[in-house]
Scaffold this motif. Structure first.
Motif, PDB file in Angstrom:
ATOM      1  N   HIS A 130      30.934  42.055  50.573  1.00  0.00           N
ATOM      2  CA  HIS A 130      31.110  42.175  52.029  1.00  0.00           C
ATOM      3  C   HIS A 130      31.750  43.522  52.364  1.00  0.00           C
ATOM      4  N   PRO A 131      31.123  44.631  51.989  1.00  0.00           N
ATOM      5  CA  PRO A 131      31.767  45.940  52.153  1.00  0.00           C
ATOM      6  C   PRO A 131      31.943  46.368  53.606  1.00  0.00           C
ATOM      7  N   LEU A 132      31.093  45.881  54.511  1.00  0.00           N
ATOM      8  CA  LEU A 132      31.142  46.323  55.906  1.00  0.00           C
ATOM      9  C   LEU A 132      31.768  45.293  56.839  1.00  0.00           C
ATOM     10  N   ALA A 133      32.152  44.149  56.316  1.00  0.00           N
ATOM     11  CA  ALA A 133      32.733  43.111  57.178  1.00  0.00           C
ATOM     12  C   ALA A 133      34.122  43.532  57.645  1.00  0.00           C
ATOM     13  N   PRO A 134      34.380  43.473  58.952  1.00  0.00           N
ATOM     14  CA  PRO A 134      35.689  43.932  59.447  1.00  0.00           C
ATOM     15  C   PRO A 134      36.815  42.947  59.191  1.00  0.00           C
ATOM     16  N   TRP A 135      36.499  41.661  58.972  1.00  0.00           N
ATOM     17  CA  TRP A 135      37.556  40.655  58.894  1.00  0.00           C
ATOM     18  C   TRP A 135      38.411  40.772  57.650  1.00  0.00           C
ATOM     19  N   HIS A 136      37.884  41.394  56.570  1.00  0.00           N
ATOM     20  CA  HIS A 136      38.712  41.492  55.368  1.00  0.00           C
ATOM     21  C   HIS A 136      39.451  42.823  55.290  1.00  0.00           C
ATOM     22  N   LYS A 137      39.230  43.701  56.281  1.00  0.00           N
ATOM     23  CA  LYS A 137      39.932  44.979  56.286  1.00  0.00           C
ATOM     24  C   LYS A 137      41.178  44.954  57.163  1.00  0.00           C
ATOM     25  N   ARG A 138      41.355  43.907  57.915  1.00  0.00           N
ATOM     26  CA  ARG A 138      42.500  43.841  58.829  1.00  0.00           C
ATOM     27  C   ARG A 138      43.797  43.657  58.046  1.00  0.00           C
ATOM     28  N   GLY A 139      44.798  44.353  58.499  1.00  0.00           N
ATOM     29  CA  GLY A 139      46.116  44.218  57.887  1.00  0.00           C
ATOM     30  C   GLY A 139      46.399  45.203  56.784  1.00  0.00           C
ATOM     31  N   GLY A 140      45.381  45.605  56.030  1.00  0.00           N
ATOM     32  CA  GLY A 140      45.558  46.597  54.978  1.00  0.00           C
ATOM     33  C   GLY A 140      46.592  46.190  53.954  1.00  0.00           C
ATOM     34  N   ARG A 141      47.446  47.156  53.583  1.00  0.00           N
ATOM     35  CA  ARG A 141      48.468  46.877  52.569  1.00  0.00           C
ATOM     36  C   ARG A 141      49.472  45.831  53.021  1.00  0.00           C
ATOM     37  N   ARG A 142      49.743  45.804  54.327  1.00  0.00           N
ATOM     38  CA  ARG A 142      50.698  44.806  54.825  1.00  0.00           C
ATOM     39  C   ARG A 142      50.203  43.392  54.527  1.00  0.00           C
ATOM     40  N   ALA A 143      48.902  43.171  54.729  1.00  0.00           N
ATOM     41  CA  ALA A 143      48.341  41.852  54.416  1.00  0.00           C
ATOM     42  C   ALA A 143      48.452  41.559  52.922  1.00  0.00           C
ATOM     43  N   ALA A 144      48.253  42.581  52.080  1.00  0.00           N
ATOM     44  CA  ALA A 144      48.365  42.386  50.635  1.00  0.00           C
ATOM     45  C   ALA A 144      49.793  42.005  50.253  1.00  0.00           C
ATOM     46  N   TRP A 145      50.784  42.620  50.888  1.00  0.00           N
ATOM     47  CA  TRP A 145      52.174  42.274  50.593  1.00  0.00           C
ATOM     48  C   TRP A 145      52.486  40.849  51.046  1.00  0.00           C
ATOM     49  N   VAL A 146      51.908  40.434  52.159  1.00  0.00           N
ATOM     50  CA  VAL A 146      52.106  39.055  52.615  1.00  0.00           C
ATOM     51  C   VAL A 146      51.506  38.076  51.605  1.00  0.00           C
ATOM     52  N   VAL A 147      50.312  38.396  51.099  1.00  0.00           N
ATOM     53  CA  VAL A 147      49.676  37.545  50.082  1.00  0.00           C
ATOM     54  C   VAL A 147      50.537  37.488  48.828  1.00  0.00           C
ATOM     55  N   CYS A 148      51.082  38.636  48.411  1.00  0.00           N
ATOM     56  CA  CYS A 148      51.936  38.657  47.218  1.00  0.00           C
ATOM     57  C   CYS A 148      53.187  37.814  47.420  1.00  0.00           C
ATOM     58  N   GLY A 149      53.785  37.887  48.615  1.00  0.00           N
ATOM     59  CA  GLY A 149      54.934  37.034  48.892  1.00  0.00           C
ATOM     60  C   GLY A 149      54.584  35.562  48.804  1.00  0.00           C
ATOM     61  N   ALA A 150      53.404  35.201  49.323  1.00  0.00           N
ATOM     62  CA  ALA A 150      52.950  33.813  49.238  1.00  0.00           C
ATOM     63  C   ALA A 150      52.711  33.395  47.788  1.00  0.00           C
ATOM     64  N   VAL A 151      52.174  34.321  46.982  1.00  0.00           N
ATOM     65  CA  VAL A 151      51.946  34.017  45.568  1.00  0.00           C
ATOM     66  C   VAL A 151      53.270  33.765  44.856  1.00  0.00           C
ATOM     67  N   TRP A 152      54.269  34.614  45.107  1.00  0.00           N
ATOM     68  CA  TRP A 152      55.568  34.425  44.462  1.00  0.00           C
ATOM     69  C   TRP A 152      56.196  33.090  44.867  1.00  0.00           C
ATOM     70  N   LEU A 153      56.072  32.727  46.136  1.00  0.00           N
ATOM     71  CA  LEU A 153      56.610  31.439  46.581  1.00  0.00           C
ATOM     72  C   LEU A 153      55.874  30.282  45.913  1.00  0.00           C
ATOM     73  N   ALA A 154      54.542  30.396  45.833  1.00  0.00           N
ATOM     74  CA  ALA A 154      53.757  29.334  45.204  1.00  0.00           C
ATOM     75  C   ALA A 154      54.088  29.209  43.726  1.00  0.00           C
ATOM     76  N   VAL A 155      54.232  30.331  43.031  1.00  0.00           N
ATOM     77  CA  VAL A 155      54.549  30.306  41.605  1.00  0.00           C
ATOM     78  C   VAL A 155      55.934  29.706  41.380  1.00  0.00           C
ATOM     79  N   THR A 156      56.893  30.083  42.214  1.00  0.00           N
ATOM     80  CA  THR A 156      58.245  29.529  42.077  1.00  0.00           C
ATOM     81  C   THR A 156      58.240  28.022  42.290  1.00  0.00           C
ATOM     82  N   ALA A 157      57.509  27.572  43.313  1.00  0.00           N
ATOM     83  CA  ALA A 157      57.442  26.135  43.577  1.00  0.00           C
ATOM     84  C   ALA A 157      56.743  25.394  42.436  1.00  0.00           C
ATOM     85  N   GLN A 158      55.680  25.993  41.895  1.00  0.00           N
ATOM     86  CA  GLN A 158      54.959  25.350  40.803  1.00  0.00           C
ATOM     87  C   GLN A 158      55.790  25.254  39.532  1.00  0.00           C
TER      88      GLN A 158
END
Length: 328
Positions: A130-158
């Motif tokens: 999906h190289p041209l789809a706009p929905w996965h480009k929103r947020g940029g690095r900020r969105a990636a950091w949010v995902v990483c925070g969610a991953v750390w929370l999920a891993v800690t809970a697991q």
């Protein structure tokens, strides 16, 4: 095989009095953990340093890779305790809290690595399919950091229950640090251990396979964009798919298969101690493969990131040229 005959075994319950003869751990685990420590620690430090030095031009994949390297670094810092423990014949002198922390770090690194590799693979899937789809480009690095925070929370809970179940105990007149749980808690640990395998391994692995199947179909199509840039993207995606698949096949798959089998057997009533010892040896023999992901992950980074792969070579060239000028 030895048995502690001073402990009464309740009828109909899995045996809790087996004491395994595991001399192979003294021969296998300290050398493997030492290699992981000596190789993995500097490699992950280099990855973190290189990504941080390029923070202005970070991609989302680089953000996920940075967090992956941080997880590997935390685990590598716990290895000296394990090396000492197994070199002394499975003797744990560091106390109950350190035992729980080390076991938690192992599983947090394991499942954190799985999730961050899945994030990297999904990001590559979006870029290819999906190289041209706009929905996965929103947020940029900020969105990636949010995902990483969610991953750390999920891993800690697991993985936090691993610190609850792990404990020290006495076997053969010495203190040991149980990996999963004390034998008497094996039936209580079973539902959690199975759930951790499903949520922390099977689901991400299934998602990763789905991404790579879609990517493979897209890369094999002949009607895609042509040119050197498109070809380089295809080659990069193919390289990453091969290396990530190798990491899962080497590090994660054997460990989870043997762990699941051991959990099922040790919670089954009427199983003899020799059978338990065999399954325990198979499970513990695959733990070094799971630890190897701390070395394989930075290799994945350098193998798939050409920009960062050139930096150590350029630095080495500069140092060599400077040293040669000083000799002249």
């Amino acid at each position: 095989m030895e048995q502690d005959n001073g402990t009464i075994q309740a009828p109909g319950l899995p045996p809790t009095t087996c004491v395994y003869r595991e001399d192979f751990k003294r021969l296998l685990l300290p050398p493997v953990y030492s290699v992981v420590l000596v190789v993995g620690l500097p490699l992950n430090i280099c990855v973190i340093a290189q990504i941080c030095s390029s923070r202005r031009t970070l991609t989302r994949s680089a953000v996920y890779t940075l967090n992956l390297a941080l997880a590997d670094l935390l685990y590598a810092c716990s290895l000296p305790l394990l090396i000492y423990n197994y070199a002394r014949g499975d003797h744990w002198p560091f106390g109950d809290l350190a035992c729980r922390l080390v076991r938690f770090l192992f599983y947090a690194n394991l499942h954190g690595s799985i999730l961050f590799l899945t994030c990297i693979s999904f990001q590559r899937y979006l870029g290819i399919c999906h190289p041209l789809a706009p929905w996965h480009k929103r947020g940029g690095r900020r969105a990636a950091w949010v995902v990483c925070g969610a991953v750390w929370l999920a891993v800690t809970a697991q993985c936090l229950p691993t610190a609850v179940f792990a404990a020290t105990g006495i076997q053969r007149n010495r203190t040991v640090c149980y990996d999963l749980s004390p034998p008497i808690l094996s039936t209580r640990y079973l539902p959690y251990g199975m759930a951790l395998t499903v949520v922390g391994f099977l689901l991400p692995f299934t998602a990763l396979l789905a991404c790579y199947c879609r990517m493979a179909r897209r890369l094999c199509r002949q009607d895609g964009p042509a040119g050197p840039v498109a070809q380089e993207r295809r080659s990069k995606a193919a390289r990453m798919a091969v290396v990530v698949a190798a990491v899962f096949a080497i590090s994660f798959l054997p460990f989870h298969i043997t762990k699941t089998a051991y959990l099922a057997v040790r919670s089954t009533p009427g199983v003899s101690c020799p059978v338990l010892e065999t399954f325990a040896a198979a499970y513990k023999g695959t733990r070094p493969f799971a630890s190897a992901n701390s070395v394989l992950d930075p290799i994945l980074f350098y193998f798939t990131q050409q920009k960062f792969r050139r930096q150590p070579h350029e630095l080495l060239q500069k140092l060599t040229a400077k040293w040669q000028r000083q000799r002249v």
